[in-house]
Design an enzyme around this catalytic site. Structure first.
Site, PDB file in Angstrom:
ATOM      1  N   SER A 212     -18.173  14.832  -9.104  1.00 27.49           N
ATOM      2  CA  SER A 212     -17.135  15.067  -8.105  1.00 27.49           C
ATOM      3  C   SER A 212     -16.373  16.346  -8.433  1.00 27.49           C
ATOM      4  CB  SER A 212     -16.153  13.889  -8.054  1.00 27.49           C
ATOM      5  OG  SER A 212     -14.993  14.227  -7.320  1.00 27.49           O
ATOM      6  N   GLU A 213     -16.467  17.324  -7.556  1.00 27.34           N
ATOM      7  CA  GLU A 213     -15.780  18.593  -7.778  1.00 27.34           C
ATOM      8  C   GLU A 213     -14.263  18.403  -7.793  1.00 27.34           C
ATOM      9  OE1 GLU A 213     -15.640  23.093  -5.810  1.00 27.34           O
ATOM     10  OE2 GLU A 213     -16.056  21.340  -4.559  1.00 27.34           O
TER      11      GLU A 213
ATOM     12  N   GLU B  52     -19.789 -10.542  -3.412  1.00 28.06           N
ATOM     13  CA  GLU B  52     -18.513 -10.798  -4.078  1.00 28.06           C
ATOM     14  C   GLU B  52     -18.451 -12.221  -4.624  1.00 28.06           C
ATOM     15  OE1 GLU B  52     -14.036  -9.368  -3.185  1.00 28.06           O
ATOM     16  OE2 GLU B  52     -14.944 -10.567  -1.594  1.00 28.06           O
TER      17      GLU B  52
ATOM     18  N   ARG C 101     -16.912 -10.715   0.796  1.00 29.77           N
ATOM     19  CA  ARG C 101     -17.794  -9.621   1.156  1.00 29.77           C
ATOM     20  C   ARG C 101     -19.145  -9.818   0.483  1.00 29.77           C
ATOM     21  NH1 ARG C 101     -14.004  -4.840  -0.837  1.00 29.77           N
ATOM     22  NH2 ARG C 101     -13.987  -6.270  -2.619  1.00 29.77           N
TER      23      ARG C 101
ATOM     24  N   GLY D  43      -4.493  -0.020 -10.454  1.00 33.67           N
ATOM     25  CA  GLY D  43      -4.302   1.317  -9.899  1.00 33.67           C
ATOM     26  C   GLY D  43      -5.543   2.159  -9.809  1.00 33.67           C
ATOM     27  N   SER D  44      -6.729   1.610 -10.133  1.00 31.11           N
ATOM     28  CA  SER D  44      -7.946   2.407 -10.016  1.00 31.11           C
ATOM     29  C   SER D  44      -8.296   2.613  -8.549  1.00 31.11           C
ATOM     30  CB  SER D  44      -9.106   1.715 -10.737  1.00 31.11           C
ATOM     31  OG  SER D  44      -9.426   0.501 -10.090  1.00 31.11           O
TER      32      SER D  44
ATOM     33  N   ASN E  40     -11.001  -5.689 -13.925  1.00 28.58           N
ATOM     34  CA  ASN E  40     -10.314  -4.720 -13.079  1.00 28.58           C
ATOM     35  C   ASN E  40      -9.167  -4.053 -13.821  1.00 28.58           C
ATOM     36  OD1 ASN E  40     -11.450  -5.398 -10.171  1.00 28.58           O
ATOM     37  ND2 ASN E  40     -11.087  -7.337 -11.205  1.00 28.58           N
TER      38      ASN E  40
ATOM     39  N   LYS F  81     -18.396  -7.650 -14.027  1.00 29.24           N
ATOM     40  CA  LYS F  81     -19.353  -7.978 -12.961  1.00 29.24           C
ATOM     41  C   LYS F  81     -20.794  -7.966 -13.463  1.00 29.24           C
ATOM     42  CE  LYS F  81     -16.308  -6.407  -9.259  1.00 29.24           C
ATOM     43  NZ  LYS F  81     -15.132  -6.334 -10.147  1.00 29.24           N
TER      44      LYS F  81
END
Length: 606
Positions: free
Chosen positions: A280-281, A524, A521, A419-420, A416, A378
């Protein structure tokens, strides 16, 4: 003179007027010199009293000495009476004027109660008095010694009276001014405040204030860290430095939430070189800019380099490891959003599985000392492709660890982080800001949560304890019910939440923001796990454990990965899922559908 003599007969005595006149001139000159006349009356504080006192002292001393030199017959007690009256009149007139000018502003302010009447609460009250937003009307504190006293005209009461005070004083906001509290006590207080239906704001933590990252007067809304966070265990300095200090360190996925925090903490422990690697630039640019500014501000000698590239590009990885003579690798690069990968299975497998394989092979070939994989909860009995790919990545590290002689492989698995990107908490914040509804997939779904700084700190320490092939599991604390989290966040914003589906919760729809259940989902799970069995073993760190997991030999694994690669190149989604099921992952894709928006066949990639 009138007070001392109990008469005004002295007015006709011309000898007394020169000392009085000189004293008055001296007082005016002194007040001007000490800034009394330059202060804006609307904003005067108690600090002006020191300037007034200096001027008064000079004026009284001048009166005493001049009257003595001229033998004017002024009684020796007059300068003392003069000093007292001058101090009171000059000081009080300014504070009365301040109150008069501020009265309209005070009426327009939001009435608040300050929780905490210690030094932080008093300082906050003073700063609010100067501001234009909030007007303190009461304090609450559990210190019995100060209950019943007043601070700045505000009565200090016991916290048990909060419900009564908020109604009687028409208060909709409570400010928590206790930065020294530990997280557990802070969480208890915030939970109590949430039940009052008021908005809760807080001053920064003491660590942020001491580090200079925040000021005591900076109010902020209660963050998820205040609800879910816990007090971190002090890090072991030797573990933090072992794989970092004086070494060349590479972080893949450096532009992400975990990768970025790893970079920040790595920088604090003196690496020779820090290489930021990301596809990711924007992410790479942002973290590079932040770290370069930190090195300039604090004076770190570390060299920071950015490498734009994919972990699937073997030549790019080998060139990077060779050019910088990398000794430690933290592999955080991965596609992690479950629903997105369910719709992009091939790319998820390519990046998470074959990206890890490519990097592991390059690390061995170029003599990297330590390789730490950032894994996820996960990966345990995965029900989605993302979890399955991360478990395969673990298998790769386990297999390579058994065969490697120079590179120490380890994996760190956790849940988890608060704030990610893509986390449920920023999603809830956005929905609350828009007025709702707040969407939760299932009423019983729960998750583990940990702050990003704590997770990164534990990852570094776990990697330092690795002996080869270790699967480290971080103690995530107790799982949190997402529906309860949604309710708490709504209440802390001063809203009254209600469940739109009454069949699931026996509540009325009388509220200000709805919570809706949308259904699980694809892929999930209701509950996340950190280990497959019950055989987690403790380590020297109280929040890091090791787990014994099933693994494959390198030869057997590479054979299975060849089949998986062939299926990916052919874009045979059904075969990809079948292979993932065959591997010892415990993969159970209850909701996975073998379809994609991409065509069934594509030309072979170079």
């Amino acid at each position: 003179m009138a007070i001392r003599l109990e008469s005004i007969i002295f007015v006709g005595n011309g000898a007394v007027w020169p000392p009085l006149g000189v004293s008055a001139i001296a007082a005016i000159a002194a007040f001007w010199r000490f800034g009394v006349y330059r202060s804006l009356v609307r904003f005067v504080t108690h600090q002006i009293l020191a300037s007034i006192a200096k001027g008064v002292l000079i004026a009284a001393a001048t009166l005493f000495f001049v009257s003595s030199l001229t033998s004017a017959g002024i009684p020796r007690s007059v300068p003392f009476i003069y000093a007292a009256l001058l101090f009171l009149s000059v000081g009080s007139v300014r504070f009365f004027a301040r109150q008069y000018f501020r009265k309209p502003d005070q009426a327009a302010k939001t009435r608040v109660i300050i929780y905490g009447a210690g030094d932080a609460g008093i300082e906050l009250s003073s700063s609010l008095f100067q501001g234009r937003d909030y007007a303190p009307v009461a304090f609450v504190d559990d210190d019995k010694k100060i209950q019943g006293l007043t601070i700045g005209g505000c009565l200090v009461s016991h916290p048990d009276r909060l419900a009564t005070l908020t109604k009687a004083l028409d208060v909709k906001t409570v400010l928590l001014a206790m930065p020294q509290l530990n997280r557990e006590r802070r969480r208890d207080i915030i939970s109590e405040l949430a039940e009052l239906g008021v908005q809760v704001k807080t001053v920064p933590s003491m660590s942020d204030i001491i580090s200079g990252n925040a000021q005591l007067s900076e109010l902020r809304k209660v963050s998820p860290e205040d609800l879910l966070g816990r007090d971190p265990v002090a890090p072991n300095p030797s573990l933090m430095k072992k794989n970092i200090s004086g070494k060349n360190v590479l972080v893949t996925g450096a532009g992400g939430s975990i990768g970025g925090e790893l970079c920040r903490q790595i920088l604090e422990h003196g690496p020779e070189t820090l290489i930021l690697f990301d596809v990711s630039e924007l992410g790479l640019y942002s973290i590079d800019k932040e770290l370069v500014e930190s090195t300039k501000k604090i004076g770190f000698p570390t060299n920071i380099f950015t490498v734009l590239g994919s972990v699937q590009n073997a030549r790019r990885l080998e060139t990077t490891l060779r050019s910088f003579q990398v000794q430690t690798v933290y592999h955080a690069a991965a596609y992690k959003h479950v629903p997105l990968i369910e719709d992009n299975i091939i790319e998820g497998v390519r990046n998470n599985v074959f990206g890890t394989l490519t990097l592991a092979e390059a690390a061995i070939n170029l003599g990297v000392e330590s390789f730490i994989l950032i894994s996820t909860d996960k990966a345990v009995r995965p029900s989605n492709v993302m979890g399955a790919t991360k478990r395969v990545a673990e298998l790769i590290c386990q297999a390579f660890a058994d065969d490697a002689t120079t590179t120490n492989f380890s994996m760190v698995r956790f849940g988890n982080v608060l704030g990610s990107s893509g986390s449920v908490i920023p999603h809830f914040k956005s929905q609350i800001a828009q007025g709702g509804p707040i969407t939760v997939t299932h009423p019983d779904i729960n998750r583990f949560f940990m702050t990003i700084p704590e997770a990164a700190q534990l990852v570094i320490q776990a990697g330092a304890m690795a002996k080869g092939g270790d699967v480290f599991v971080l103690d995530m604390g107790k799982p949190v019910k997402i529906a309860d989290l949604a309710v708490s966040m709504a209440k802390l914003h001063g809203l009254l939440p209600y469940f739109a589906q009454e069949s699931l919760h026996e509540t009325s729809n009388e509220g200000t923001i709805a919570i809706c259940f949308t259904g699980l989902r694809k892929g999930e799970k209701l509950y996340e796990e950190l280990i497959v069995g019950e055989d987690a073993q403790p380590t020297e760190h109280p929040r890091i454990m090791t787990a014994s997991e099933a693994k494959l030999s390198k030869k057997q694994l590479l054979l299975e990965l060849d089949h998986l690669h062939t299926a990916c190149v052919a874009f045979d989604l059904a075969r990809v899922v079948e292979i993932l099921k065959e591997l010892p992952l415990g993969y159970n894709p209850e909701n996975v559908q073998t379809h994609s928006h991409a065509p069934k066949t594509i030309s072979k990639e170079p």
